[in-house]
Scaffold this active site. Structure first.
Site, short mmCIF file in Angstrom:
data_model
loop_
_atom_site.label_atom_id
_atom_site.label_comp_id
_atom_site.label_asym_id
_atom_site.label_seq_id
_atom_site.Cartn_x
_atom_site.Cartn_y
_atom_site.Cartn_z
N ASP A 148 0.85 -1.18 0.00
CA ASP A 148 0.00 0.00 0.00
C ASP A 148 0.89 1.24 0.00
OD1 ASP A 148 -3.21 0.56 1.64
OD2 ASP A 148 -2.12 1.74 0.16
N GLU A 154 -10.55 6.89 4.37
CA GLU A 154 -9.50 6.36 5.26
C GLU A 154 -9.60 6.98 6.65
OE1 GLU A 154 -6.47 6.09 1.47
OE2 GLU A 154 -5.75 5.37 3.39
C1 GLC Z 1 -4.50 4.22 -0.12
C2 GLC Z 1 -5.38 3.06 0.33
C3 GLC Z 1 -5.50 1.97 -0.67
C4 GLC Z 1 -5.38 2.53 -2.08
C5 GLC Z 1 -3.98 3.09 -2.24
C6 GLC Z 1 -3.78 3.76 -3.60
O1 GLC Z 1 -3.72 4.67 0.94
O2 GLC Z 1 -5.07 2.48 1.58
O3 GLC Z 1 -6.77 1.33 -0.46
O4 GLC Z 1 -5.60 1.51 -3.03
O5 GLC Z 1 -3.65 4.02 -1.23
O6 GLC Z 1 -4.61 4.89 -3.73
#
Ligand code: GLC
Length: 651
Positions: A320, A516
């Site tokens: 991530d 988030e």
């Molecule tokens: C974010 C999220 C994830 C996402 C990634 C790219 O922090 O946690 O779900 O796919 O970054 O945007």
């Protein structure tokens, strides 16, 4: 026979070389292209052949994912041998059109194809409720509303449309579906979950089938594992940190297996998801007695022994967003830990600053040089990534196929979004058979979320956090009411306007968008979006705003009947005194671009069929509260939902 015996003796790469096509029966000369460029060869042969031709720099480049904003000159992609790019939430080309997206992805692709081996790149994006970053894409209800539909066939269809609209605008990889099981609604990502039980989440993994149908796009099961199982840390509320997102699963291993790992078995073995993204969160199976929490991005036992070993996952693991930088130690320690734990590709954006993809490449190169990371581990990671690229057909068709680009946002796609919005509505209260409303009725509409398409779409829409001023093509709930009502419709957000004597009331309340940790109850305040005009957003509370309470009180005191709709990413607390003023109450969740679907069930064009995907608490202090708890006294239980007989049924 001979070839089979040789292949079985020689195995993979050697077999590829030994089995080079000699003069075939047809007598034509051996194929001029190397096996990896020959689409008639099995993927395993193409992967082995290509791997045998790659330098360490080319291999590490395949393991590296940068963000589009890192690339000021596509030559950077060629030079670094980058294997992948992404758009983070809201990271969009200007203008934000499908053509501009496809042009952007294709320009990056040309740079990747200009490398000596011409390995095409993968472009990833968060199409978590349709290709929400793209203005004009069809935006569907978020997962929590889809969970309420209990309609796996519909969710597969949504996956198909999402894949088609995403691929037609360039990206071939989506960071979806979240197969999180949301257990504490104070979590800011509750709306990204299909619900609080693994069984419901698993039933909705048909989305993977829709997304990966015909290898349209590569899907991602995320966030492995236990992202929705973290404990709320009240000491962090109001401090600017995330009280629950990216936290610690303080559970026994048995609970973790039952609630967090469970959805991954079918995602891998039944739906064959092509990639998996670990969670930012940690596990502490000692029941919290000693805080030896282990970050998922460094958990070898779960990422390699369980996911790749026991489950037999043959895709690749993508980290991530800078998540490895939360691991202990120096950056070299973090890279070493994550690679050796089983992460295959690294989402390391922002090379402009001291960090980013350049630093990752240099660090991993050093680790291989020192032997801290083995070539075998590198080859395993790269083989997984190349397999996905071959299976997606990227070597044969690297550039965007724009033949369906004009279907993006089509009426047919919006019709599916409208149906999904309707099926996601959960009728919680319906005194005196208030609903369905008569089409002849005069309607008085109020509330913060009656006419706000940004609020009904929620996070991950045009921008990362979403926004109340984010406008996308579609209909608000008010639009839908105005379309279907044959009576007079009066709209007044704060219920300031006089209420016509015989009017029925509809008050649409709820939350403003978030994503988030910014959606955590007690989460940070942040003026993230341009639409915020620098004014920090209030922390989310799971309570109704004063304005919404007042609107309900005003309208319900003056109308013939009073229906309250809650547009939110999770349950909100409805005080008993307020609840008593309502005649009907509907959980509308985040219906997306077609608020008209909500009006369809309000007026009985469709029946209410939705069921709660999560428990609806009486008060905040009941959280976390889930079906199966020893003590369970919610306002409305998991699975609850009243039905009405829509016009499609004869009354
Ligand atoms: C974010 C999220 C994830 C996402 C990634 C790219 O922090 O946690 O779900 O796919 O970054 O945007």
């Amino acid at each position: 026979m001979f070839r089979a015996v040789l292949a079985s003796l020689a195995g993979g790469a050697l077999a590829a070389v030994l089995l080079q096509p000699t003069a075939p029966a047809t007598g034509s000369p051996p194929s001029a292209v190397p096996p990896y460029q020959d689409p008639h060869q099995p993927t395993s042969v193409r992967v082995a052949d290509l791997l045998s031709r790659m330098s360490l720099a080319e291999k590490i480049g395949q393991m590296t994912q940068a963000e589009r904003a890192d690339i000021t000159d596509p030559q950077q992609i060629t030079d670094a041998r980058l294997g992948s790019l992404l758009s983070g939430g809201g990271s969009v080309p200007t203008p934000n059109t499908a053509e501009a997206w496809a042009d952007m992805v294709d320009s990056f692709q040309e740079a990747a194809l200009a490398t000596p081996l011409g390995i095409p790149l993968l472009y990833g994006v968060d199409s978590v409720h349709g290709h929400g970053n793209l203005l004009g894409a069809t935006v569907f209800p978020h997962h929590i509303g889809l969970g309420a539909t209990r309609d796996p066939g519909l969710v597969e269809r949504i996956g198909r449309i999402t894949a088609e609209e995403t691929r037609s605008s360039g990206p071939q990889w989506v960071f979806a579906p979240c197969v999180c099981v949301a257990r504490d609604d104070r979590w800011g990502r509750t709306y990204e979950s299909f619900g609080e039980t693994p069984k419901l989440v698993e039933s909705m993994e048909t989305e993977i089938d829709g997304l990966q149908h015909g290898h349209e796009v590569l899907a991602t099961a995320k966030h492995f594992a236990g992202d929705g199982l973290t404990a709320y840390d009240a000491s962090k509320a109001g401090t600017g940190a995330y009280p629950i997102d990216q936290g610690i699963d303080r559970v026994t291993r048995a609970e973790f297996d039952r609630l967090a790992l469970a959805p991954y078995w079918p995602a891998v073995q039944k739906h064959h998801v092509g990639s998996v993204m670990p969670s930012f969160s940690s596990t502490d199976f000692n029941g919290g007695s000693t805080d030896d929490a282990v970050k998922m991005h460094g958990n070898h036992e779960l990422l390699t022994d369980v996911l790749k070993g026991e489950m037999g996952f043959e895709g690749f693991v993508i980290s991530d967003w800078q998540a490895i930088r939360q691991l202990p130690g120096t950056y070299a320690d973090q890279v070493e830990t994550a690679v050796n734990a089983g992460v295959d590709m690294f989402m390391e954006p922002y090379s402009g600053s001291a960090t980013g993809y350049r630093e990752f490449i240099d660090t991993l190169t050093g680790l291989v040089g020192s032997g801290a990371v083995s070539e075998d581990r590198i080859d395993d990671a790269v083989s997984r990534i190349l397999t996905a690229k071959f299976d997606l057909g990227l070597f044969e068709h690297p550039m965007t196929d724009r033949s369906k680009i004009d279907q993006i946002g089509s009426k047919a796609h919006h019709a599916v979004a409208r149906r999904a919005a309707a099926e996601s509505q959960v009728l919680l209260r319906n005194q005196h058979r208030t609903l369905p409303l008569k089409r002849s009725a005069d309607v008085y509409v109020a509330g913060s979320n009656a006419d706000n398409i940004g609020n009904q779409a929620g996070g991950w829409t045009l921008t990362w956090q979403g926004g109340s001023t984010n406008v996308i093509p579609g209909t608000t709930i008010l639009d839908g009411i105005e379309q279907l009502s044959h009576g007079d419709v009066v709209y007044s957000e704060t219920a300031a306007k006089p209420v016509p004597r015989k009017a029925v009331g509809v008050v649409v309340v709820g939350e403003t968008p978030y994503a988030e940790g910014f959606g955590d109850v007690g989460g940070p305040r942040w003026a993230y979006d341009p639409g915020d005009n620098g004014v920090p957003r209030p922390p989310q509370t799971m309570e109704l705003s004063d304005a919404d309470r007042q609107a309900v009180t005003k309208v319900c005191a003056r109308t013939v009947s009073c229906t309250v709709l809650v547009v939110s990413g999770r349950p909100v607390i409805i005080p008993p005194a307020l609840l008593r003023r309502t005649d009907a109450l509907v959980a509308s969740w985040l219906p997306g671009s077609e608020g008209a679907g909500v009006a369809d069930v309000l007026f009985g064009k469709r029946s209410f069929t939705g069921k709660l995907p999560v428990t609806w608490p009486r008060s905040l202090d009941q959280e976390p509260i889930n079906v199966g708890d020893a003590t369970y006294d919610p306002l409305y239980p998991y699975g609850f939902g009243l039905r009405t007989r829509g016009h499609s049924h004869h009354r």
